[in-house]
Design a protein around this motif. Structure first.
Motif, PDB file in Angstrom:
ATOM      1  N   ASN A 219      51.062  24.402  11.619  1.00  0.00           N
ATOM      2  CA  ASN A 219      52.290  24.577  10.819  1.00  0.00           C
ATOM      3  C   ASN A 219      52.574  23.346   9.971  1.00  0.00           C
ATOM      4  O   ASN A 219      52.907  23.445   8.783  1.00  0.00           O
ATOM      5  N   GLN A 220      52.463  22.160  10.563  1.00  0.00           N
ATOM      6  CA  GLN A 220      52.797  20.932   9.814  1.00  0.00           C
ATOM      7  C   GLN A 220      51.751  20.656   8.734  1.00  0.00           C
ATOM      8  O   GLN A 220      52.071  20.219   7.644  1.00  0.00           O
TER       9      GLN A 220
ATOM     10  N   GLY B 225      61.560  12.875  11.384  1.00  0.00           N
ATOM     11  CA  GLY B 225      62.267  13.111  12.649  1.00  0.00           C
ATOM     12  C   GLY B 225      61.951  11.970  13.593  1.00  0.00           C
ATOM     13  O   GLY B 225      60.818  11.494  13.625  1.00  0.00           O
TER      14      GLY B 225
ATOM     15  N   TYR C  83      51.980  24.064  16.324  1.00  0.00           N
ATOM     16  CA  TYR C  83      52.700  22.930  15.726  1.00  0.00           C
ATOM     17  C   TYR C  83      51.854  22.212  14.667  1.00  0.00           C
ATOM     18  O   TYR C  83      52.291  22.003  13.532  1.00  0.00           O
TER      19      TYR C  83
ATOM     20  N   ASN D 234      53.482  30.020  20.883  1.00  0.00           N
ATOM     21  CA  ASN D 234      54.535  29.012  20.797  1.00  0.00           C
ATOM     22  C   ASN D 234      54.864  28.378  22.135  1.00  0.00           C
ATOM     23  O   ASN D 234      55.835  27.632  22.259  1.00  0.00           O
TER      24      ASN D 234
ATOM     25  N   ASN E 167      59.823  14.286  17.639  1.00  0.00           N
ATOM     26  CA  ASN E 167      59.534  15.714  17.424  1.00  0.00           C
ATOM     27  C   ASN E 167      59.023  16.428  18.678  1.00  0.00           C
ATOM     28  O   ASN E 167      58.500  17.539  18.575  1.00  0.00           O
TER      29      ASN E 167
ATOM     30  N   LYS F 104      58.323  23.674  21.122  1.00  0.00           N
ATOM     31  CA  LYS F 104      58.796  24.977  20.616  1.00  0.00           C
ATOM     32  C   LYS F 104      57.723  25.701  19.817  1.00  0.00           C
ATOM     33  O   LYS F 104      57.608  26.909  19.861  1.00  0.00           O
ATOM     34  N   GLN F 105      56.951  24.939  19.053  1.00  0.00           N
ATOM     35  CA  GLN F 105      55.929  25.584  18.215  1.00  0.00           C
ATOM     36  C   GLN F 105      54.581  25.658  18.938  1.00  0.00           C
ATOM     37  O   GLN F 105      53.674  26.359  18.505  1.00  0.00           O
TER      38      GLN F 105
ATOM     39  N   THR G 190      53.382  11.871  12.997  1.00  0.00           N
ATOM     40  CA  THR G 190      54.591  12.419  13.607  1.00  0.00           C
ATOM     41  C   THR G 190      55.117  11.404  14.622  1.00  0.00           C
ATOM     42  O   THR G 190      54.487  10.364  14.860  1.00  0.00           O
TER      43      THR G 190
ATOM     44  N   LEU H 263      60.444  18.038  21.043  1.00  0.00           N
ATOM     45  CA  LEU H 263      61.006  19.372  21.252  1.00  0.00           C
ATOM     46  C   LEU H 263      60.375  20.389  20.298  1.00  0.00           C
ATOM     47  O   LEU H 263      60.063  21.525  20.678  1.00  0.00           O
ATOM     48  N   LYS H 264      60.188  19.936  19.075  1.00  0.00           N
ATOM     49  CA  LYS H 264      59.566  20.801  18.055  1.00  0.00           C
ATOM     50  C   LYS H 264      58.123  21.159  18.475  1.00  0.00           C
ATOM     51  O   LYS H 264      57.693  22.302  18.332  1.00  0.00           O
TER      52      LYS H 264
ATOM     53  N   ASP I 227      55.659  14.100   9.332  1.00  0.00           N
ATOM     54  CA  ASP I 227      56.628  15.083   9.807  1.00  0.00           C
ATOM     55  C   ASP I 227      57.829  14.246  10.222  1.00  0.00           C
ATOM     56  O   ASP I 227      57.808  13.575  11.256  1.00  0.00           O
TER      57      ASP I 227
END
Ligand code: HEM
Length: 420
Positions: free
Chosen positions: A26-27, A9, A23, A401, A12, A18-19, A39, A14-15, A7
């Motif tokens: 999703n990844q 970045g 998370y 989330n 990550n 947020k997720q 990550t 913050l991501k 992933d």
């Protein structure tokens, strides 16, 4: 041996925040990578994320994985306490874990079941008189009473609310995983107050000024000697004594999730009433289905491999806790709330892992898992069998989330009446 998908970045974090609980799933989907990806988070650190039953098995292999030194400092400072069992390793961990596990006798667990049953029952009259009951909040108070009594700790009635609030503030501090956490100071202050209060009781027990019954956590911790024959430093002793009942208060999250599940699947209430084994299956499914612990950290103890992918010594690793319990190859139709799945469950230590996995005595698996199931069973039985209530309009969202997971409203009920 393929390369590990990434992933991209630089950081990550913050991501991830947020997720939240989604998370990792999703990844995994986005990268087309079933069980492993890389990550960067927590200030750009490389982290290898692993998911699934085989991943859990690797994660709890003490020859390959090191757990100590991997928990975020602020979580140790607020949630577990400095020097707590969670941060220990090797012989020291096994020695102290045996102390925790020695509390899980048949008699102590039976006592916990009775305390839970009686406390909810004794609270009926009060709840009957309340306009609305916020289950999240009410459970904290009941669980504080149950937990302190079970641990043999002296907690005067007028202090219960304050202790309950301090516990909740500490538990909530795991939302400070990344970035700034504005509740940090409040958690540190709450921890200090509770540590002071417990340390005083350890000292008084040692001096023979108070007499908690033998077999209770306070008695056993105060009198315990490690494998070198040394008693625990009184502050550390207070910290780990708290680790026998602070997490018990966190069961309030499972209680509100449980009542939400009963509300959304009314048939389960009837089954709890009519089938003696159903409260157990229901409690297991609540722990599997709803979001609590998202992932757990570790690092490679030596150069290791996962599914043919090399992971270098000292690389950080995160085990996907929530996602593993929501994988089709681990639990069939994982997004259905279906307690019956636990009827013939084989009891694997690597699939139902809401409180960690592996072995209770040699791994960091939660010492209080049996306690959690017992408290959930009795609490769910109480609300299904002994009382009726209405569920008014409210926000029942569980936002995946956002870490930690909650029923947004806390789960509010009204018109509670005893079944006569
Ligand atoms: C460890 C979750 C209730 C005591 C853990 C771990 C998790 C967890 C995820 C770490 C597992 C790992 O690192 O591999 C929970 C949840 C609970 C709960 C979600 C219920 C809401 C309890 C209760 C107790 C307890 C009731 C009371 C004794 C502990 C202790 C450890 C631990 C002492 C550290 C074990 C070690 O380091 O070996 N818990 N827990 N927990 N839990 Fe719980």
């Amino acid at each position: 041996m393929g390369t590990i998908k990434r992933d991209k970045g630089l950081d990550n974090t913050l991501k991830v925040m947020k997720q939240g609980y989604l998370y990792i799933t999703n990844q995994r989907k986005r990268l087309g990578s079933e069980n492993i990806f890389e990550t960067r988070a927590l200030g750009g650190k490389k982290i290898i994320v692993i998911s699934g039953k085989d991943a859990a098995e690797l994660f709890y292999d003490n020859d390959k994985i090191e757990r100590s030194g991997t928990l975020p400092k602020r979580v140790v400072n607020t949630l577990f306490g400095k020097g707590a069992i969670h941060t220990t390793t090797g012989k020291k961990h096994i020695d102290r874990k045996a102390l925790f596990m020695s509390l899980m006798t048949e008699g102590n667990l039976k006592h916990l079941r009775e305390l839970t049953r009686n406390h909810w029952y004794m609270n009926t009259q009060k709840m009957e008189q309340m306009d609305q009951i916020n289950i999240y909040r009410e459970s904290i108070v009941q669980l504080t009473k149950i937990g302190t009594k079970w641990a043999g700790v002296q907690a005067p009635e007028e202090k219960i609310e304050e202790i309950a609030t301090d516990m909740d503030v500490m538990i909530d501090s795991f939302k400070g995983l990344g970035g700034k956490f504005k509740g940090y100071k409040a958690s540190v202050d709450a921890r200090k107050r509770v540590e002071d209060w417990l340390e005083d009781q350890i000292i008084q027990t040692r001096k023979g000024k108070i007499f908690p019954p033998e077999g209770t956590a306070l008695y056993e911790f105060a009198h315990w000697e490690d494998y070198k024959g040394n008693p625990m430093d009184s502050r550390l002793c207070a910290i780990d004594l708290m680790n026998t009942f602070r997490p018990l208060i966190a069961i309030n999250r499972f209680v509100s999730f449980g009542l939400l599940a009963m509300h959304e699947h009314p048939i389960t209430r009837e089954k709890i009433k009519s089938d003696d084994d159903y409260a157990y299956m229901f409690s297991q499914e609540v722990r599997r289905f709803y979001p609590f612990v998202p992932f757990l950290p570790a690092k490679a103890k030596t150069d290791i491999q996962f599914e043919g992918h090399p992971i270098e010594k000292d690389t950080m690793i995160a085990l996907d806790i929530y996602g593993t319990m929501h994988r089709e190859d681990v639990f069939e139709n994982p997004d259905d709330f279906y307690p019956e799945r636990f009827k013939d469950w084989d009891g694997s230590p690597f699939d139902l892992i809401p409180q960690g996995g592996g072995d209770y005595y040699t791994n960091h698996r939660c010492a209080g898992e049996w306690m959690t199931i017992i408290i959930m069973e009795e609490t769910m039985k109480y609300f299904a069998e002994r009382v009726t209530y209405d569920v008014p309009e409210q926000d029942l969202t569980v936002d995946l989330n956002s870490i930690p997971g909650y029923v947004k409203s806390g789960f509010i009920i009204e018109n509670l009446r005893e079944v006569v």
